[in-house]
Design an enzyme around this catalytic site. Sequence first.
Site, PDB file in Angstrom:
ATOM      1  N   LYS A  27      -9.518 -10.455  -1.419  1.00 20.48           N
ATOM      2  CA  LYS A  27      -9.849  -9.981  -0.058  1.00 20.48           C
ATOM      3  C   LYS A  27     -10.818 -10.919   0.640  1.00 20.48           C
ATOM      4  CE  LYS A  27      -8.833  -5.093  -0.819  1.00 20.48           C
ATOM      5  NZ  LYS A  27      -8.704  -4.957  -2.273  1.00 20.48           N
TER       6      LYS A  27
HETATM    7  O1  S5P Z   1      -6.273  -0.615   0.981  1.00 22.03           O
HETATM    8  C1  S5P Z   1      -6.310  -0.953  -0.181  1.00 22.03           C
HETATM    9  C2  S5P Z   1      -6.032  -2.258  -0.566  1.00 22.03           C
HETATM   10  C3  S5P Z   1      -6.062  -2.568  -1.914  1.00 22.03           C
HETATM   11  S1  S5P Z   1      -5.556  -4.126  -2.364  1.00 22.03           S
HETATM   12  N1  S5P Z   1      -6.573  -0.034  -1.141  1.00 22.03           N
HETATM   13  C4  S5P Z   1      -6.617  -0.353  -2.458  1.00 22.03           C
HETATM   14  O2  S5P Z   1      -6.841   0.548  -3.273  1.00 22.03           O
HETATM   15  N2  S5P Z   1      -6.404  -1.650  -2.853  1.00 22.03           N
HETATM   16  C5  S5P Z   1      -6.548  -2.047  -4.275  1.00 22.03           C
HETATM   17  O3  S5P Z   1      -5.572  -1.378  -5.045  1.00 22.03           O
HETATM   18  C6  S5P Z   1      -7.899  -1.678  -4.867  1.00 22.03           C
HETATM   19  O4  S5P Z   1      -8.808  -2.745  -4.749  1.00 22.03           O
HETATM   20  C7  S5P Z   1      -7.554  -1.413  -6.322  1.00 22.03           C
HETATM   21  O5  S5P Z   1      -7.618  -2.609  -7.054  1.00 22.03           O
HETATM   22  C8  S5P Z   1      -6.122  -0.918  -6.291  1.00 22.03           C
HETATM   23  C9  S5P Z   1      -5.963   0.573  -6.349  1.00 22.03           C
HETATM   24  O6  S5P Z   1      -6.405   1.088  -7.552  1.00 22.03           O
HETATM   25  P1  S5P Z   1      -6.200   2.638  -7.972  1.00 22.03           P
HETATM   26  O7  S5P Z   1      -6.872   2.731  -9.302  1.00 22.03           O
HETATM   27  O8  S5P Z   1      -6.854   3.470  -6.936  1.00 22.03           O
HETATM   28  O9  S5P Z   1      -4.707   2.834  -8.056  1.00 22.03           O
END
Ligand code: S5P
Length: 454
Positions: free
Chosen positions: A286
């Site tokens: 990011k």
């Molecule tokens: O808007 C976003 C963009 C990203 S890249 N929301 C997110 O959650 N992410 C990433 O996706 C976040 O940094 C994390 O690594 C992943 C989601 O993880 P989870 O454990 O919530 O599925």
Amino acid sequence: MKKEYFILRLHDIGAVKFGEFTLKSGHKSPFYFDLRDMISYPELLNKTAYLIADEIKNLDFDYISGVPYTALPVATLVADILDKPLIYIRKEEKAYGTKNAVIGKFEERSKVLIIDDLITTGDSLLETAEKFKTEGLEITDFFVLIDRSNNIKKYLAQQGYNLHALINLDKIIEVLKENNRITNDQKTRIKNFTGKISYDNKTGKNLENHLTKLLKDKIEKKKSNLILSLDVDNQKDLFEILNKTAKHIVMLKTHIDILKDFNPEFIVKLKEYAIKYDFMIFEDRKFADIGNTVKKQYTGGIYKIKTWAHFITVHATPGEGILQGLFNGVTGRSSFLLAKMSSKGNLMNETYTRNVFNMGEKYHEVVSGYICHANGKEELRKLKNKIPKGQLMLMPGVKLKAGTDATGQQYTTVEDAMQGGADCIIVGRGIIEAENSEAAAKEYKERAWKIYKG
Ligand code: S5P
């Protein structure tokens, strides 16, 4: 009246035009349809109503509706021909008095057939159907005069609606060409413009870069739309989970700065895994600074991200300079722009998201697509429709069940993500916190793939 005659008449009155037009989205289009003026040609309007009546007379419905304003007059004539009552949804919000959105008398649980003039994204018909449903009515069928979409019928079918169309773009081109109203050259331009790729927006060119193509090929080869977000803080855990899940994923997403025992050997090992299990590598860095700084962050420091990550994430907030700084002179690398985040209360509004798409379209050689989250498939579909053709939509905030975490992460289901048009889902805790990460990865993969291949 035959359909051929209908098409020629539309062309006569200028309701169907060919040339170069700028759409609301700013994109250029070689054709333009606007059926509003049909009401000024009573003979055409009347014959059209008979054509519609003939096509729908065997469908099962109790009421006829037209979407105001354009489709309402012709729907009124159809209602008269078939002797069915007419109702419709008021266009303006009513500020006072009765709250009813439906105009006309009706009985609940009856079936309404909705008529509209054109369909492109399906948004307007879906919105109308939702409003009728809140008033207790049932909708199973839509009828449109012109279907100018790319396969929206399939998408609507997934939502439980049958789409019937009097004519589509191919038919218009065929008839106008046969009657020498358009040239061969125009026909080719229109065909190139529409290109039969999913339900994408129409930009006139395919913006797929080499890395995008590699990822798309891998999706097909591995039959997987799953990107695993392996946010753990040590190498042992990371490789343990990767061993179990790698065969199910198309791409591994890292946050390299979370690892407390990072060393250059980690990268060597990671690359070996990527080759062995055939997945791509995506560092979710990011980037969000001026071009000069991000270039150093991307190429230098201890992580040297450029040397191992096929893709990175980039914030568009600093403007185009960020992409120039990151990718000037760089080949074989690409990025995803953050267009709409999954965190509650994020500041990315509609205008911001649209500007991100514009920037990504301009820099398509180094932008493979966008990170987009939405809380339901309709909302996601709206985003998908705005994404330039050939670029991808990756969706984070995905779990088997919708919900939130303690710090505002919002989750949408795999089904909503894929039905909303996501090309890939990004899943972290849904897999890494599962009792059996292998089974979880397999389940996410299969559930997504089933809808993707529909
Ligand atoms: O808007 C976003 C963009 C990203 S890249 N929301 C997110 O959650 N992410 C990433 O996706 C976040 O940094 C994390 O690594 C992943 C989601 O993880 P989870 O454990 O919530 O599925």
